[in-house]
Write an enzyme that holds these catalytic residues in place. Structure first.
Site, mmCIF file in Angstrom:
data_model
loop_
_atom_site.group_PDB
_atom_site.id
_atom_site.type_symbol
_atom_site.label_atom_id
_atom_site.label_comp_id
_atom_site.label_asym_id
_atom_site.label_seq_id
_atom_site.Cartn_x
_atom_site.Cartn_y
_atom_site.Cartn_z
ATOM 1 N N TYR A 198 0.808 -1.223 0.000
ATOM 2 C CA TYR A 198 0.000 0.000 0.000
ATOM 3 C C TYR A 198 0.843 1.276 0.000
ATOM 4 C CZ TYR A 198 -4.177 -2.782 0.950
ATOM 5 O OH TYR A 198 -5.217 -3.667 0.862
ATOM 6 N N GLY A 287 -12.505 3.596 5.016
ATOM 7 C CA GLY A 287 -12.686 3.204 6.402
ATOM 8 C C GLY A 287 -12.281 1.759 6.634
ATOM 9 N N ASP A 288 -12.302 1.366 7.909
ATOM 10 C CA ASP A 288 -11.966 0.011 8.339
ATOM 11 C C ASP A 288 -13.169 -0.527 9.100
ATOM 12 O OD1 ASP A 288 -11.087 -2.264 9.719
ATOM 13 O OD2 ASP A 288 -9.071 -1.476 10.019
ATOM 14 N N PHE A 289 -13.831 -1.554 8.570
ATOM 15 C CA PHE A 289 -15.073 -1.999 9.201
ATOM 16 C C PHE A 289 -14.858 -2.661 10.553
ATOM 17 C CE2 PHE A 289 -14.223 -5.108 5.678
ATOM 18 C CZ PHE A 289 -13.845 -6.209 6.437
ATOM 19 N N HIS A 307 -13.840 -15.571 5.325
ATOM 20 C CA HIS A 307 -12.819 -16.628 5.317
ATOM 21 C C HIS A 307 -11.412 -16.092 5.583
ATOM 22 C CE1 HIS A 307 -11.800 -16.388 0.699
ATOM 23 N NE2 HIS A 307 -11.707 -15.223 1.295
#
Length: 394
Positions: A198, A287-289, A307
């Site tokens: 990233y 965002g980050d859930f 998974h």
């Protein structure tokens, strides 16, 4: 470790979903034999795989042993640009010499690669008037293996070669240690590796192209497995390139859809916009859930997400989903799911070993056994390359 089915059973006994899940559509369809995408002649058909009463022959064991060779042939042809070199308007036919010159390879080695691709039905071969072999794409390779195709799998193939294949090379260590093999394979943890991915746009593009996997091919089946037309808003969690969200918008134009993804992925989302994006009601949110508040929506979508994670993280995420959804809201889950004895179908059984080497998660089973008292209503179909699909409503 408890199974996903047991997670949902556990949630039934907690405030998470006590007497609140009224699942719609109560259908169960036995899983038919998954078809072969490439129609490669197999020594043993899928219908017999996982049948403990059948003894393999030496030839069949050899078929399993040498399966990696097929993957490497596909990897090499794709990485060298063979399928793209044969793409174009009309039928493109080229000799091994022409392709070797164009792609800067050895002529004899290129001819051997091309003939191997023909044997796997990835290319076609004909003879010109001088009896020289001419090679061309098959219908399947034009559709799935060329960069310009909307159904291209090239990104997934590249990511599998770069990332999944080396990790699977340490599967024996993963079984001994019970954990993924990033440090042994790449000298870095999975978090460190993805931080490196990233760090620049090229790295993010590699991940998104790879992570979306077969999404462009499976998305239609996922969004049409149930009638979703009654929902007004939806959020696709970890939706990557947005392939599923765009397909949902085409199918249900009245639904306003958000894709929640990590900030680096959102920054490159414009690269994956389809030609008709201007007509579609899709928005990307950073965002980050696991950390941030969930966007409000009538329908939450998790496609091939669970998974990747251990059960405790899934429990926390599902609790968060339930506390955010309003009455009448629903969750759509798409995952590859084992049969009850965990010996098949072949795809989730093999994928579970990939998850062991690559992630902290696994494929799961047991959901059908948890269909009781209206807690779960399951419609499960094995659709070509489509995962199993569950829809539940509060």
């Amino acid at each position: 470790m408890i199974r996903l089915g047991r997670i949902l059973s556990f949630l039934k006994t907690t405030n998470f979903c006590r007497d609140k899940f009224g699942w719609i559509h109560k259908w169960y369809h036995p899983l038919p034999n998954p078809p072969s995408l490439w129609k490669i002649p197999a020594v043993r058909s899928y219908s017999t795989m996982g049948d403990s009463s059948i003894d393999l022959t030496a030839a069949e064991i050899f078929e399993i042993l040498t399966g990696f060779q097929r993957s490497q042939i596909l990897f090499a042809a794709s990485e060298l640009g063979v399928f793209d070199a044969l793409a174009g308007d009309g039928e493109q036919k080229k000799t091994a010499t022409q392709l070797a010159t164009e792609l800067s390879t050895d002529v004899d080695a290129m001819e051997r690669l091309l003939n191997s691709c023909v044997s796997l039905h990835l290319l076609s071969k004909s003879l010109d008037p001088d009896k020289k072999g001419q090679y061309s794409n098959t219908e399947a390779s034009s559709k799935y293996l060329t960069a310009g195709s909307k159904s291209s799998m090239r990104g997934y193939i590249h990511f599998a070669k770069l990332y999944n294949y080396p990790l699977m090379g340490n599967l024996d260590h993963a079984v001994r240690e019970g954990k993924n093999q990033h440090v042994r394979t790449f000298g870095a943890t999975s978090s460190e590796l993805y931080e490196n991915f990233y760090a620049d746009e090229d790295g993010v593009m590699t991940v998104v192209n790879g992570m979306q996997g077969l999404a462009p091919l499976a998305s239609k089946a996922v969004v049409t497995a149930f009638d979703l037309s009654t929902f007004k808003t939806a959020c696709d969690f970890g939706g990557g390139s947005g392939a599923l969200a765009y397909e949902m918008s085409r199918t249900y134009p009245s639904i306003s859809i958000k894709v929640l993804e990590l900030p680096p992925v959102v920054k490159v989302s414009n690269h994956f916009k389809p030609d008709d994006a201007g007509k579609l009601n899709v928005e990307f949110l950073a965002g980050d859930f696991f950390v941030d508040e969930l966007p409000e929506a009538d329908l939450y979508v998790f496609s091939m997400i669970f998974h990747n994670w251990q059960d405790d993280k899934i429990i926390r995420l599902l609790q968060k989903v339930h506390s955010t959804l309003k009455p009448g809201g629903a969750i759509l889950i798409a995952e590859c799911i084992y049969n009850d004895d965990k010996t098949g179908p072949v795809d989730p059984a093999q994928r579970c070993m990939l998850m062991l080497a690559v992630t902290d998660g696994k494929e799961r089973s047991g959901i059908i056994r948890q269909v009781e008292e209206g807690l779960l209503a399951v419609r499960m179909e094995y659709m070509d390359i489509c995962p199993h699909i569950i829809l539940g409503r509060i």
